[in-house]
Design a protein around this motif. Structure first.
Motif, PDB file in Angstrom:
ATOM      1  N   ILE A 194      12.467   6.176 -23.553  1.00  0.00           N
ATOM      2  CA  ILE A 194      11.694   7.380 -23.834  1.00  0.00           C
ATOM      3  C   ILE A 194      11.307   7.990 -22.491  1.00  0.00           C
ATOM      4  CG2 ILE A 194       9.441   8.208 -24.646  1.00  0.00           C
ATOM      5  CD1 ILE A 194       9.628   6.147 -26.896  1.00  0.00           C
ATOM      6  N   LYS A 195      11.399   9.311 -22.390  1.00  0.00           N
ATOM      7  CA  LYS A 195      10.932   9.981 -21.170  1.00  0.00           C
ATOM      8  C   LYS A 195       9.883  11.014 -21.540  1.00  0.00           C
ATOM      9  CE  LYS A 195      14.714  13.399 -20.784  1.00  0.00           C
ATOM     10  NZ  LYS A 195      15.686  13.959 -19.828  1.00  0.00           N
ATOM     11  N   ILE A 196       8.871  11.120 -20.690  1.00  0.00           N
ATOM     12  CA  ILE A 196       7.735  12.007 -20.931  1.00  0.00           C
ATOM     13  C   ILE A 196       7.386  12.687 -19.617  1.00  0.00           C
ATOM     14  CG2 ILE A 196       5.295  12.122 -21.594  1.00  0.00           C
ATOM     15  CD1 ILE A 196       5.806   9.530 -23.248  1.00  0.00           C
ATOM     16  N   GLY A 197       7.441  14.019 -19.592  1.00  0.00           N
ATOM     17  CA  GLY A 197       7.015  14.765 -18.419  1.00  0.00           C
ATOM     18  C   GLY A 197       8.021  14.837 -17.303  1.00  0.00           C
ATOM     19  N   GLY A 198       9.307  14.747 -17.604  1.00  0.00           N
ATOM     20  CA  GLY A 198      10.315  14.841 -16.555  1.00  0.00           C
ATOM     21  C   GLY A 198      11.701  14.561 -17.076  1.00  0.00           C
ATOM     22  N   ALA A 220      -6.202  12.165 -22.385  1.00  0.00           N
ATOM     23  CA  ALA A 220      -4.860  12.720 -22.444  1.00  0.00           C
ATOM     24  C   ALA A 220      -4.083  12.220 -21.234  1.00  0.00           C
ATOM     25  CB  ALA A 220      -4.917  14.249 -22.452  1.00  0.00           C
ATOM     26  N   LEU A 221      -2.781  12.414 -21.259  1.00  0.00           N
ATOM     27  CA  LEU A 221      -1.919  12.019 -20.159  1.00  0.00           C
ATOM     28  C   LEU A 221      -1.699  13.200 -19.225  1.00  0.00           C
ATOM     29  CD1 LEU A 221       0.111   9.885 -18.941  1.00  0.00           C
ATOM     30  CD2 LEU A 221       1.873  11.093 -20.247  1.00  0.00           C
ATOM     31  N   GLN A 222      -1.955  12.972 -17.943  1.00  0.00           N
ATOM     32  CA  GLN A 222      -1.699  13.990 -16.927  1.00  0.00           C
ATOM     33  C   GLN A 222      -0.367  13.689 -16.255  1.00  0.00           C
ATOM     34  OE1 GLN A 222      -3.854  16.774 -15.461  1.00  0.00           O
ATOM     35  NE2 GLN A 222      -1.717  17.174 -14.933  1.00  0.00           N
ATOM     36  N   THR A 223       0.539  14.679 -16.256  1.00  0.00           N
ATOM     37  CA  THR A 223       1.794  14.559 -15.530  1.00  0.00           C
ATOM     38  C   THR A 223       1.892  15.724 -14.552  1.00  0.00           C
ATOM     39  OG1 THR A 223       3.074  15.835 -17.143  1.00  0.00           O
ATOM     40  CG2 THR A 223       2.905  13.460 -17.515  1.00  0.00           C
ATOM     41  N   GLY A 224       2.815  15.630 -13.593  1.00  0.00           N
ATOM     42  CA  GLY A 224       2.971  16.759 -12.679  1.00  0.00           C
ATOM     43  C   GLY A 224       3.622  16.391 -11.369  1.00  0.00           C
ATOM     44  N   GLN A 225       3.947  17.431 -10.616  1.00  0.00           N
ATOM     45  CA  GLN A 225       4.528  17.286  -9.283  1.00  0.00           C
ATOM     46  C   GLN A 225       3.412  16.982  -8.293  1.00  0.00           C
ATOM     47  OE1 GLN A 225       6.343  20.860  -7.554  1.00  0.00           O
ATOM     48  NE2 GLN A 225       8.209  19.644  -7.236  1.00  0.00           N
ATOM     49  N   VAL A 226       3.633  16.015  -7.408  1.00  0.00           N
ATOM     50  CA  VAL A 226       2.580  15.576  -6.497  1.00  0.00           C
ATOM     51  C   VAL A 226       2.679  16.267  -5.142  1.00  0.00           C
ATOM     52  CG1 VAL A 226       1.582  13.578  -5.324  1.00  0.00           C
ATOM     53  CG2 VAL A 226       2.376  13.369  -7.687  1.00  0.00           C
ATOM     54  N   CYS A 269       6.597  18.204 -15.072  1.00  0.00           N
ATOM     55  CA  CYS A 269       5.766  19.069 -15.915  1.00  0.00           C
ATOM     56  C   CYS A 269       4.314  18.990 -15.433  1.00  0.00           C
ATOM     57  CB  CYS A 269       5.848  18.625 -17.373  1.00  0.00           C
ATOM     58  SG  CYS A 269       4.908  19.656 -18.524  1.00  0.00           S
ATOM     59  N   ASP A 270       3.799  20.094 -14.933  1.00  0.00           N
ATOM     60  CA  ASP A 270       2.390  20.143 -14.559  1.00  0.00           C
ATOM     61  C   ASP A 270       1.606  20.430 -15.829  1.00  0.00           C
ATOM     62  OD1 ASP A 270      -0.029  20.312 -13.323  1.00  0.00           O
ATOM     63  OD2 ASP A 270       0.377  22.200 -12.265  1.00  0.00           O
ATOM     64  N   CYS A 271       1.310  19.364 -16.548  1.00  0.00           N
ATOM     65  CA  CYS A 271       0.736  19.553 -17.881  1.00  0.00           C
ATOM     66  C   CYS A 271       0.003  18.302 -18.329  1.00  0.00           C
ATOM     67  CB  CYS A 271       1.833  19.920 -18.884  1.00  0.00           C
ATOM     68  SG  CYS A 271       3.196  18.742 -18.959  1.00  0.00           S
ATOM     69  N   ARG A 272      -0.605  18.428 -19.499  1.00  0.00           N
ATOM     70  CA  ARG A 272      -1.235  17.287 -20.156  1.00  0.00           C
ATOM     71  C   ARG A 272      -0.641  17.129 -21.547  1.00  0.00           C
ATOM     72  NH1 ARG A 272      -7.562  18.142 -18.126  1.00  0.00           N
ATOM     73  NH2 ARG A 272      -7.078  17.601 -15.948  1.00  0.00           N
ATOM     74  N   MET A 273      -0.610  15.880 -22.003  1.00  0.00           N
ATOM     75  CA  MET A 273      -0.018  15.563 -23.300  1.00  0.00           C
ATOM     76  C   MET A 273      -0.893  14.563 -24.033  1.00  0.00           C
ATOM     77  SD  MET A 273       3.926  15.039 -22.088  1.00  0.00           S
ATOM     78  CE  MET A 273       4.604  16.040 -20.761  1.00  0.00           C
ATOM     79  N   ASP A 274      -0.802  14.589 -25.334  1.00  0.00           N
ATOM     80  CA  ASP A 274      -1.602  13.664 -26.131  1.00  0.00           C
ATOM     81  C   ASP A 274      -0.969  13.541 -27.522  1.00  0.00           C
ATOM     82  OD1 ASP A 274      -3.588  11.886 -26.746  1.00  0.00           O
ATOM     83  OD2 ASP A 274      -5.245  13.312 -26.592  1.00  0.00           O
ATOM     84  N   GLY A 275      -1.261  12.446 -28.192  1.00  0.00           N
ATOM     85  CA  GLY A 275      -0.833  12.256 -29.567  1.00  0.00           C
ATOM     86  C   GLY A 275       0.667  12.385 -29.750  1.00  0.00           C
ATOM     87  N   LEU A 276       1.464  11.823 -28.838  1.00  0.00           N
ATOM     88  CA  LEU A 276       2.920  11.928 -28.931  1.00  0.00           C
ATOM     89  C   LEU A 276       3.445  10.953 -29.979  1.00  0.00           C
ATOM     90  CD1 LEU A 276       3.929  12.107 -25.155  1.00  0.00           C
ATOM     91  CD2 LEU A 276       3.467  13.987 -26.742  1.00  0.00           C
ATOM     92  N   MET A 277       4.343  11.446 -30.849  1.00  0.00           N
ATOM     93  CA  MET A 277       4.921  10.597 -31.891  1.00  0.00           C
ATOM     94  C   MET A 277       6.420  10.837 -31.980  1.00  0.00           C
ATOM     95  SD  MET A 277       2.143  10.487 -35.001  1.00  0.00           S
ATOM     96  CE  MET A 277       2.105  12.251 -35.315  1.00  0.00           C
ATOM     97  N   PHE A 278       7.154   9.728 -32.161  1.00  0.00           N
ATOM     98  CA  PHE A 278       8.600   9.761 -32.300  1.00  0.00           C
ATOM     99  C   PHE A 278       8.935   9.117 -33.650  1.00  0.00           C
ATOM    100  CE2 PHE A 278       7.440   9.734 -27.901  1.00  0.00           C
ATOM    101  CZ  PHE A 278       8.358  10.544 -27.247  1.00  0.00           C
ATOM    102  N   LEU A 279       9.501   9.896 -34.573  1.00  0.00           N
ATOM    103  CA  LEU A 279       9.776   9.434 -35.923  1.00  0.00           C
ATOM    104  C   LEU A 279      11.274   9.297 -36.140  1.00  0.00           C
ATOM    105  CD1 LEU A 279       7.027  11.269 -36.009  1.00  0.00           C
ATOM    106  CD2 LEU A 279       7.325  11.096 -38.473  1.00  0.00           C
ATOM    107  N   ASP A 280      11.659   8.323 -36.977  1.00  0.00           N
ATOM    108  CA  ASP A 280      13.070   8.108 -37.258  1.00  0.00           C
ATOM    109  C   ASP A 280      13.521   8.827 -38.529  1.00  0.00           C
ATOM    110  OD1 ASP A 280      11.835   6.568 -39.170  1.00  0.00           O
ATOM    111  OD2 ASP A 280      12.885   4.707 -38.682  1.00  0.00           O
ATOM    112  N   ARG A 281      12.829   9.907 -38.859  1.00  0.00           N
ATOM    113  CA  ARG A 281      13.236  10.747 -39.987  1.00  0.00           C
ATOM    114  C   ARG A 281      12.776  12.173 -39.727  1.00  0.00           C
ATOM    115  NH1 ARG A 281       9.583  12.620 -43.559  1.00  0.00           N
ATOM    116  NH2 ARG A 281       7.561  11.608 -43.840  1.00  0.00           N
TER     117      ARG A 281
END
Length: 769
Positions: free
Chosen positions: A724-728, A544-550, A740-752
């Motif tokens: 595209i922006k992820i986690g901020g 997964a992707l780890q994002t957050g404040q350092v 965002c002090d969080c984890r993300m996974d399986g992100l999808m961006f659809l045009d419908r």
């Protein structure tokens, strides 16, 4: 003015203004692995259906090179430009076929017409190489062929332009005029248009063709482009750089003109070197080794893409314009070619811009097999293809499909990414191939041979075909579908961008490869590869992707986040232009209390008022304004999970806020599948948690999206999203406001817009059991 001369003048002017250099320029350095990024597996699946099979033919004379022993050396498939929907194909061994419902029928025997001088058994490109039908063939009956001759022709016939010393073969372009263009078999007349002399039996005239987008009255209408290789001499001579000879060039001639040698063809006044002393006016572009296949993209400016076969390591695609110099044999791809060192290419000199070379927009390399010397032939050679602009396969639209001649690998790039000015090569993807039964196959499987001899063809509707000389067969691409792992089948065609954080870019693990249709690579900002952490969000997930404040106590740009940003827009995200709806979905796990501490104020207890999850930027965004966003923001004094969007650039935004407290939507340390849908035509948004709809309210009264009244339907702006922006708040490495002090996974961006049923089914498909 040709680009080479233009760049040279700019460089000279810069020297004149700046004076002598104070620091010596660094010398080029050897490179062991010029392009470490291998073509990457793609979520695109192409279905190949056998379309035609050709009769066995033999070379003239019998070959001494076993690579010429093929079932039928079919070299191209195209469509007659007469509205009849008839297809044609040529066999290098001499026959031009017309196809009736996939059944080939001989139309013209080129080998017999030029016997005994015709030769197809010496050199991989020898024989009847190509056919090009005049765009007005239906009325004038004219078409053109190119073939090779030897024997008596070398002494009894004279090339029209300077031949290479020790000429061994002639490449001959012939004009044919059919008495009846509708006939199934050719009868009519012929005349010779152009004859070139080559010293080797490789790299002769590879292709001739007309610009299919040119219409009567256009300057390019009826002009014939001729791809002439270097005859094999480029590696040891300056022939491709010599503007006084035709070898190693793309030529452009008017086959009905008379101001060329002997009055057999014309030299267009618009050619870049017409009237230049010491240069052939026929030259359109130069500096080439083996300009094997070129084609025009009928969309996005009708650019001319060339598949160029390299010498040492680089197989490349170029965006070719008038006057361009591809650099051979001073350059191979975007590297210095040193004739004295056959084991390395070299980095470019610091003052390289002064030469004005044109460099590839996509390329891959090849290394010798393990245990063999550096000069060993690893068997790679690019087969140039086409940008798909047809109507039947929307998942393939905008992709440049090409491959490798020898091993038959099939590749694609996103045409919008092939931009020399970007300073980077477009990502090369390798689609999955299946047969009509859905079984995964390779071109080697279909060809029944380890040497495929792959070629590509295109019909008048823009549909694409794959050819193999090995067994003389043609396959049509009948289906194209995006299938990121674990994606509901009904959603696949709408997945423009998808990130599972299992696919780092091979050369840069701080980049994540897109598993959706667009090929939009994103950056893992500040944390790089360390942002991929072992955590299973759903079935089949590993990272997964780890994002957050350092460093909360320090103002800075070190927060971990991800995304992509382009000040002029990100062309690969063009699928979101002018759409009625967007969907953003993915898995999220909150780790901290949130929002993050505000490092931009003196109050150590102050916190930001939002937490950034994932969003698509608008076409005029400075990195914050969005087209569609999934976020936690303060609404009426309380933090809420929201969907937020702008329909058109610069307009007001609307926010749909979930009624539940955000801690119930995203409990700490728990993976949650969130979805937001944005219907810009109906001016509605919806939020879903684990496949179930969330009740909510709109925060802006009235019509902030401006959907009332005409025109209909209401769609987004027709501008490329800036990223595209992820986690901020910002995908750029600038001061962060909503980490965002969080984890993300399986992100999808659809045009419908995903339906509620699809959202629920996607959750059930992917969730852990």
């Amino acid at each position: 003015m040709p680009k080479t001369l233009r760049c040279l003048l700019v460089a000279l002017l810069a020297v004149a203004l700046c004076g002598p250099q104070a620091v010596a320029l660094a010398e080029p350095a050897p490179v062991d692995d010029p392009i470490p990024d291998a073509p990457t597996p793609s979520a695109l699946t192409l279905t190949l259906e056998e379309f035609a099979s050709f009769p066995k033919t033999e070379t003239i004379p019998p070959p001494v090179d076993q690579r010429l022993v093929r079932w039928a050396r079919i070299n191209y498939l195209g469509e007659l430009p007469d509205g009849s929907r008839r297809l044609f194909a040529n066999d290098l061994n001499g026959i031009l076929y017309l196809l009736d419902k996939g059944q080939p029928h001989p139309y013209l025997d080129v080998a017999a017409a030029f016997a005994p001088d015709f030769v197809s058994g010496r050199g991989l490109g020898s024989g009847f190489g190509f056919a090009a039908f005049h765009p007005d063939f239906g009325r004038n009956g004219r078409f053109y062929t190119v073939h090779t001759e030897w024997g008596a022709a070398l002494t009894t016939k004279t090339p029209d332009l300077p031949p290479q010393p020790g000429t061994r073969f002639h490449g001959v372009i012939t004009e044919w005029t059919a008495a009846d263009p509708k006939a199934a078999v050719f009868t009519g007349t012929r005349r010779e248009v152009l004859r070139l002399g080559f010293s080797g039996q490789i790299h002769g005239i590879q292709q001739i063709d007309f610009n299919p987008a040119a219409r009567r009255g256009d300057a390019d209408y009826g002009l014939l482009y001729v791809a002439a290789g270097d005859g094999g001499r480029g590696v040891s001579s300056d022939d491709p750089q010599n503007l006084a000879i035709p070898q190693g060039k793309i030529l452009r001639i008017d086959p009905r003109g008379t101001n060329g040698p002997g009055g057999k063809y014309g030299i267009p006044a618009a050619n870049p070197f017409t009237g230049t002393p010491g240069a052939l006016g026929e030259i359109y572009a130069y500096g080439m080794r083996d300009p094997h296949r070129f084609s025009w993209d009928p969309g996005a400016g009708n650019r001319l893409f060339l598949g160029h076969i390299g010498e040492h390591a680089i197989e490349a695609v170029y965006d070719v314009g008038p006057g361009d110099n591809l650099g051979w044999s001073e350059r191979e791809g975007a590297f210095v070619f040193d004739k004295a060192d056959r084991c390395h290419l070299y980095t470019l000199p610091e003052d390289d811009a002064r030469f004005g070379y044109t460099y590839p927009v996509a390329a891959y390399d090849h290394d010798p097999p393990p245990g063999l010397p550096c000069t060993a032939d690893s068997g790679h050679a690019i087969a140039g293809g086409f940008v798909y602009r047809g109507a039947r396969l929307p998942a393939l639209r905008g992709a440049y499909l090409f491959g490798d001649i020898v091993d038959g690998q099939v590749f694609f790039t996103v045409a919008a990414e092939m931009n020399e000015r970007s300073g980077r090569l477009a990502t090369i993807h390798r689609p999955r191939l299946v047969d009509t039964a859905g079984r995964q196959v390779t071109m080697r499987d279909l060809a029944g041979d380890s040497r495929v001899d792959l070629r590509f063809g295109r019909d008048g509707a823009g549909e694409l075909y794959l050819l193999s000389k090995a067994n003389g067969r043609i396959w049509k691409v009948t289906k194209a579908a995006w299938s990121p792992p674990g994606v509901l089948p009904s959603l696949r065609s709408g997945v423009v961008a998808a990130y599972d954080f299992e696919h780092p870019l091979p050369a840069d693990p701080a980049q994540e490869q897109d598993q959706g249709a667009s090929g939009t690579t994103i950056s893992l900002v500040n944390g790089g590869a360390a942002m991929r952490v072992a955590d299973r969000a759903y079935k089949g997930s590993t990272y997964a992707l780890q994002t957050g404040q350092v460093t909360p106590g320090t103002t800075g740009n070190d927060d971990w986040k991800a995304g992509v940003y382009g000040a002029d827009g990100v062309p690969s995200l063009r699928a979101f232009n002018g759409v009625k709806g967007v969907t953003i979905m993915g898995w999220f796990k909150m780790l901290g209390e949130g929002p993050a501490l505000n490092s931009n104020t003196a109050d150590p207890a102050d916190r930001y008022n939002a937490i950034g999850l994932a969003g698509l930027l608008s076409g005029d965004s400075q990195g914050h304004d969005v087209r569609a966003l999934l976020e936690l923001i303060t609404v009426n004094g309380e933090l809420r999970a929201v969907a937020l969007a702008r329909r058109t650039d610069g307009s007001a935004s609307q926010t749909f806020a979930a009624n539940l407290p955000w801690q119930q939507v995203l409990p700490r340390d728990e993976w949650v599948f969130l979805t937001a849908t944005y219907d810009f035509d109906d001016a509605t948004m919806r939020l879903f948690r684990n496949g179930r709809p969330l009740d909510g309210t709109y925060t802006v009264p009235g019509d902030p999206w401006g959907v009332e009244g005409d025109p209909e339907p209401d769609v987004t702006s027709a501008t490329d999203p800036r990223g595209i922006k992820i986690g901020g708040s910002f995908p750029q490495n600038t001061r962060e406001q909503n980490p965002c002090d969080c984890r993300m996974d399986g992100l999808m961006f659809l045009d419908r817009i995903a339906t509620p049923g699809e959202v629920r089914a996607q959750y059930e498909l992917a969730r852990l059991r």
